[in-house]
Design a protein around this motif. Structure first.
Motif, PDB file in Angstrom:
ATOM      1  N   LEU A 234       1.025  -0.850   0.117  1.00 46.01           N
ATOM      2  CA  LEU A 234      -0.079   0.216   0.228  1.00 46.01           C
ATOM      3  C   LEU A 234       1.028   1.337   0.533  1.00 46.01           C
ATOM      4  O   LEU A 234       1.990   1.434   0.294  1.00 46.01           O
ATOM      5  N   ALA A 235       0.625   2.290  -0.212  1.00 44.18           N
ATOM      6  CA  ALA A 235       1.520   4.069  -0.326  1.00 44.18           C
ATOM      7  C   ALA A 235       0.030   4.284  -0.403  1.00 44.18           C
ATOM      8  O   ALA A 235      -1.476   4.505  -0.388  1.00 44.18           O
ATOM      9  N   GLY A 236      -0.082   5.735   0.341  1.00 44.87           N
ATOM     10  CA  GLY A 236      -1.039   6.715   0.684  1.00 44.87           C
ATOM     11  C   GLY A 236      -1.524   7.291   1.704  1.00 44.87           C
ATOM     12  O   GLY A 236      -2.644   7.891   1.423  1.00 44.87           O
ATOM     13  N   SER A 237      -0.906   6.390   2.346  1.00 52.16           N
ATOM     14  CA  SER A 237      -1.839   6.404   3.198  1.00 52.16           C
ATOM     15  C   SER A 237      -2.965   7.865   4.319  1.00 52.16           C
ATOM     16  O   SER A 237      -3.628   7.694   4.954  1.00 52.16           O
ATOM     17  N   ALA A 238      -1.642   8.491   3.962  1.00 51.60           N
ATOM     18  CA  ALA A 238      -1.816   9.882   4.716  1.00 51.60           C
ATOM     19  C   ALA A 238      -2.173  10.725   3.987  1.00 51.60           C
ATOM     20  O   ALA A 238      -3.122  11.963   4.328  1.00 51.60           O
ATOM     21  N   THR A 239      -3.351   9.870   2.527  1.00 50.47           N
ATOM     22  CA  THR A 239      -3.737  11.194   1.647  1.00 50.47           C
ATOM     23  C   THR A 239      -5.405  11.031   2.716  1.00 50.47           C
ATOM     24  O   THR A 239      -6.624  11.631   2.725  1.00 50.47           O
ATOM     25  N   LEU A 240      -5.465   9.796   3.463  1.00 47.41           N
ATOM     26  CA  LEU A 240      -6.672  10.041   4.467  1.00 47.41           C
ATOM     27  C   LEU A 240      -6.834  10.659   5.618  1.00 47.41           C
ATOM     28  O   LEU A 240      -8.106  11.802   5.250  1.00 47.41           O
ATOM     29  N   ALA A 241      -5.592  11.269   6.071  1.00 49.25           N
ATOM     30  CA  ALA A 241      -5.900  12.694   6.942  1.00 49.25           C
ATOM     31  C   ALA A 241      -5.970  13.738   6.121  1.00 49.25           C
ATOM     32  O   ALA A 241      -7.097  14.152   7.072  1.00 49.25           O
ATOM     33  N   ARG A 242      -6.191  13.362   4.492  1.00 50.29           N
ATOM     34  CA  ARG A 242      -5.688  14.755   4.651  1.00 50.29           C
ATOM     35  C   ARG A 242      -7.459  15.473   3.648  1.00 50.29           C
ATOM     36  O   ARG A 242      -7.780  16.544   3.510  1.00 50.29           O
ATOM     37  N   ARG A 243      -7.898  14.104   3.539  1.00 52.21           N
ATOM     38  CA  ARG A 243      -9.727  14.407   3.306  1.00 52.21           C
ATOM     39  C   ARG A 243     -10.247  13.324   4.099  1.00 52.21           C
ATOM     40  O   ARG A 243     -11.474  13.331   3.716  1.00 52.21           O
ATOM     41  N   GLU A 244     -10.252  13.878   5.159  1.00 53.56           N
ATOM     42  CA  GLU A 244     -10.887  12.858   6.560  1.00 53.56           C
ATOM     43  C   GLU A 244     -12.336  14.445   6.640  1.00 53.56           C
ATOM     44  O   GLU A 244     -13.153  13.541   6.693  1.00 53.56           O
ATOM     45  N   GLN A 245     -12.573  15.010   5.885  1.00 58.14           N
ATOM     46  CA  GLN A 245     -13.632  16.341   5.233  1.00 58.14           C
ATOM     47  C   GLN A 245     -14.703  15.639   4.333  1.00 58.14           C
ATOM     48  O   GLN A 245     -16.050  15.100   4.774  1.00 58.14           O
ATOM     49  N   ASP A 246     -14.178  14.665   3.454  1.00 60.17           N
ATOM     50  CA  ASP A 246     -14.887  13.627   2.919  1.00 60.17           C
ATOM     51  C   ASP A 246     -15.811  12.350   3.855  1.00 60.17           C
ATOM     52  O   ASP A 246     -16.948  11.931   3.171  1.00 60.17           O
ATOM     53  N   PHE A 247     -14.921  12.014   4.942  1.00 59.99           N
ATOM     54  CA  PHE A 247     -15.973  10.798   5.826  1.00 59.99           C
ATOM     55  C   PHE A 247     -16.743  11.963   7.006  1.00 59.99           C
ATOM     56  O   PHE A 247     -16.633  12.858   7.530  1.00 59.99           O
ATOM     57  N   ARG A 248     -18.256  11.012   7.152  1.00 60.44           N
ATOM     58  CA  ARG A 248     -18.975  10.819   7.785  1.00 60.44           C
ATOM     59  C   ARG A 248     -18.611  10.901   9.315  1.00 60.44           C
ATOM     60  O   ARG A 248     -19.231  11.813  10.371  1.00 60.44           O
ATOM     61  N   GLY A 249     -18.019  10.282   9.479  1.00 61.19           N
ATOM     62  CA  GLY A 249     -17.339   9.595  11.006  1.00 61.19           C
ATOM     63  C   GLY A 249     -15.843   9.384  10.826  1.00 61.19           C
ATOM     64  O   GLY A 249     -15.323   9.714   9.785  1.00 61.19           O
ATOM     65  N   SER A 250     -15.980   8.304  11.637  1.00 59.24           N
ATOM     66  CA  SER A 250     -14.779   8.343  11.614  1.00 59.24           C
ATOM     67  C   SER A 250     -13.302   7.750  10.844  1.00 59.24           C
ATOM     68  O   SER A 250     -13.931   6.849  10.231  1.00 59.24           O
ATOM     69  N   ILE A 251     -12.312   8.510  10.349  1.00 59.75           N
ATOM     70  CA  ILE A 251     -11.562   7.697   9.285  1.00 59.75           C
ATOM     71  C   ILE A 251     -10.846   6.314  10.065  1.00 59.75           C
ATOM     72  O   ILE A 251     -10.385   5.621   9.131  1.00 59.75           O
ATOM     73  N   TYR A 252     -10.975   6.259  11.655  1.00 61.19           N
ATOM     74  CA  TYR A 252     -10.057   4.394  11.846  1.00 61.19           C
ATOM     75  C   TYR A 252     -10.842   3.719  11.568  1.00 61.19           C
ATOM     76  O   TYR A 252      -9.457   2.691  11.356  1.00 61.19           O
ATOM     77  N   PRO A 253     -11.576   3.181  10.886  1.00 61.11           N
ATOM     78  CA  PRO A 253     -12.034   1.572  10.400  1.00 61.11           C
ATOM     79  C   PRO A 253     -11.182   1.345   9.026  1.00 61.11           C
ATOM     80  O   PRO A 253     -10.358   0.718   8.995  1.00 61.11           O
ATOM     81  N   LEU A 254     -10.884   3.144   8.018  1.00 65.83           N
ATOM     82  CA  LEU A 254      -9.831   2.537   7.347  1.00 65.83           C
ATOM     83  C   LEU A 254      -8.583   2.810   7.231  1.00 65.83           C
ATOM     84  O   LEU A 254      -7.987   1.473   6.668  1.00 65.83           O
ATOM     85  N   LEU A 255      -7.797   3.391   8.618  1.00 68.39           N
ATOM     86  CA  LEU A 255      -6.807   3.502   8.992  1.00 68.39           C
ATOM     87  C   LEU A 255      -6.401   1.932   9.576  1.00 68.39           C
ATOM     88  O   LEU A 255      -5.319   0.966   9.171  1.00 68.39           O
ATOM     89  N   GLU A 256      -7.488   1.414  10.312  1.00 68.19           N
ATOM     90  CA  GLU A 256      -7.395  -0.337  10.679  1.00 68.19           C
ATOM     91  C   GLU A 256      -7.115  -1.259   9.709  1.00 68.19           C
ATOM     92  O   GLU A 256      -6.353  -2.347   9.640  1.00 68.19           O
ATOM     93  N   ALA A 257      -8.141  -0.766   8.813  1.00 67.54           N
ATOM     94  CA  ALA A 257      -8.530  -2.358   7.983  1.00 67.54           C
ATOM     95  C   ALA A 257      -6.787  -2.062   6.934  1.00 67.54           C
ATOM     96  O   ALA A 257      -6.145  -2.702   6.279  1.00 67.54           O
ATOM     97  N   ILE A 258      -5.956  -0.638   6.624  1.00 67.99           N
ATOM     98  CA  ILE A 258      -4.725  -0.832   6.304  1.00 67.99           C
ATOM     99  C   ILE A 258      -3.537  -1.740   6.998  1.00 67.99           C
ATOM    100  O   ILE A 258      -3.108  -2.134   5.706  1.00 67.99           O
ATOM    101  N   GLU A 260      -4.201  -4.009   9.268  1.00 64.97           N
ATOM    102  CA  GLU A 260      -4.296  -5.195   9.010  1.00 64.97           C
ATOM    103  C   GLU A 260      -4.342  -6.013   7.828  1.00 64.97           C
ATOM    104  O   GLU A 260      -3.922  -7.268   7.795  1.00 64.97           O
ATOM    105  N   GLN A 261      -4.890  -5.246   6.593  1.00 66.49           N
ATOM    106  CA  GLN A 261      -4.852  -5.708   5.156  1.00 66.49           C
ATOM    107  C   GLN A 261      -5.583  -6.739   4.940  1.00 66.49           C
ATOM    108  O   GLN A 261      -6.157  -7.157   3.746  1.00 66.49           O
ATOM    109  N   VAL A 262      -5.773  -7.808   5.943  1.00 60.98           N
ATOM    110  CA  VAL A 262      -6.391  -9.251   5.846  1.00 60.98           C
ATOM    111  C   VAL A 262      -8.155  -8.893   4.477  1.00 60.98           C
ATOM    112  O   VAL A 262      -8.646  -9.423   4.773  1.00 60.98           O
ATOM    113  N   THR A 263      -9.072  -7.586   5.971  1.00 60.55           N
ATOM    114  CA  THR A 263      -9.972  -6.863   5.709  1.00 60.55           C
ATOM    115  C   THR A 263      -9.776  -6.506   4.344  1.00 60.55           C
ATOM    116  O   THR A 263     -10.856  -6.914   3.252  1.00 60.55           O
ATOM    117  N   LEU A 264      -9.371  -5.786   3.773  1.00 64.41           N
ATOM    118  CA  LEU A 264      -9.124  -5.356   2.301  1.00 64.41           C
ATOM    119  C   LEU A 264      -8.571  -6.816   1.484  1.00 64.41           C
ATOM    120  O   LEU A 264      -9.238  -6.728   0.254  1.00 64.41           O
TER     121      LEU A 264
END
Length: 345
Positions: A234-258, A260-264
């Protein structure tokens, strides 16, 4: 039933909302798009789209934004892939050409894709369980330490350190190398793994030779097991923090999936591709994976007969036509490079 013009209004709303991040009203649609009808007519079309749950008003007296269902209709029926510019295609080539091995190539792939799109880029390793081991090499570092190198026919190379009895000697090293090569070279990773497992399960024999074979075989077994496991880069995880306003809730589930990798990996494996090898899983479609606020788009690449996926993870508000085109282009380029590498072997 939504009319053809209503679907085109949906297209306009998706495109404008992605561009502006602002709810889209009927007046803006009339001004920006050549529908040739009044704002009142567009409002009627928007009302029908809202009845079909394709758009929604985020708050009273506002314009409308697409729903997850609206994005799905857009991707399935309305999105036209935007050809990459010559500069974008040149950028892909400059990133991927000249890679040293598969690990390097896939690392370059995700860096190129995240730079092109501004999204989190993901690439699956191809399955190595059916890859054939083409070469086993032992490099003596002295003091009983050696580098064990294993090479497969689809470009996977591993290097691990093993320890052997210091009195093994050059002749003993040659015998160990020949023994391992007889079990591994020309066999698939799966067959080689079984041969190593049978060796390690057999009774130990006295002497430096058997001790060295077992020590190195244990290291090779770990490496072959890793070859067989699903992996991704993976690459570009920091883009999620820069675009946090695009998510209604927390971006934590996405960061966790990144992390752990198994979910993705599971999500990407279950996505159904179209006849171009492209697939999209949008918003609530990802709820079983804990990623209800994200979209994942993928394309398939061919690693000498083994199919794997390269893709993007980001908010549902993304530029689907451009991102799908970027994924398709990178997947095609990756397939070509791996095919050329295979022909050169």
């Amino acid at each position: 039933m939504v009319s053809e013009r209503g679907l085109q209004v949906l297209r306009a709303i998706v495109q404008d909302y992605v561009d502006t991040h602002e709810p889209v009203g009927s007046k803006a649609i009339v001004e920006r798009h050549a529908f040739g009808v009044s704002a009142a007519t567009i409002r009627n079309d928007m009302a029908l789209l809202e009845d079909e749950e394709l758009i929604v008003a985020p708050h009273t007296s506002s314009g409308r934004v697409p729903t997850d269902k609206g994005y799905r209709v857009f991707v399935d029926h309305l999105a036209q892939l935007r050809p990459l510019t010559p500069a974008q295609r040149a950028a892909i080539g400059s990133f991927l050409d000249g890679s040293g091995d598969l690990d390097d190539l896939l690392s370059r792939t995700v860096r190129a894709l995240t730079r092109l799109t501004g999204q989190v880029a993901i690439v699956q390793y191809p399955s190595f369980s059916r890859a054939n081991v083409t070469h086993v090499e032992l490099v003596d570092l002295g003091s009983g330490r050696i580098i064990v190198i294993v090479v497969t026919d689809i470009g996977r190379v591993s290097q691990r350190i093993a320890t052997v009895p210091p009195d093994l000697g050059d002749e003993g090293m040659s015998r160990v190398r020949a023994r391992l090569a007889s079990m591994l070279t020309g066999n698939s990773v799966q067959v080689g793994s079984q041969a190593i497992a049978d060796l390690l399960a057999s009774p130990a024999q006295p002497g430096s030779f058997d001790a060295a074979v077992r020590s190195i075989a244990a290291v090779v077994a770990e490496e072959l097991e890793e070859f067989r496991q699903d992996r991704m880069v993976l690459a570009g995880s920091a883009t999620l923090a820069r675009r946090e306003q695009d998510f209604r809730g927390s971006i934590y589930p996405l960061l966790e999936a990144i992390e752990e990798q198994v979910t993705l990996l599971r999500l990407m494996t279950e996505m159904v591709a179209d006849d171009q090898g492209l697939a999209a899983s949008i918003g609530r479609e990802n709820e079983p994976f804990g990623l209800a606020e994200a979209s994942v788009i993928t394309g398939e690449y061919d690693a000498t007969g083994s199919r794997a996926r390269v893709g993007l993870l980001g908010p549902t508000r993304m530029d689907y036509p451009t991102n799908l085109a970027a994924v398709r282009a990178v997947a095609h380029y990756l397939s070509r490079l791996l095919e050329e590498d295979e022909r050169a072997r």
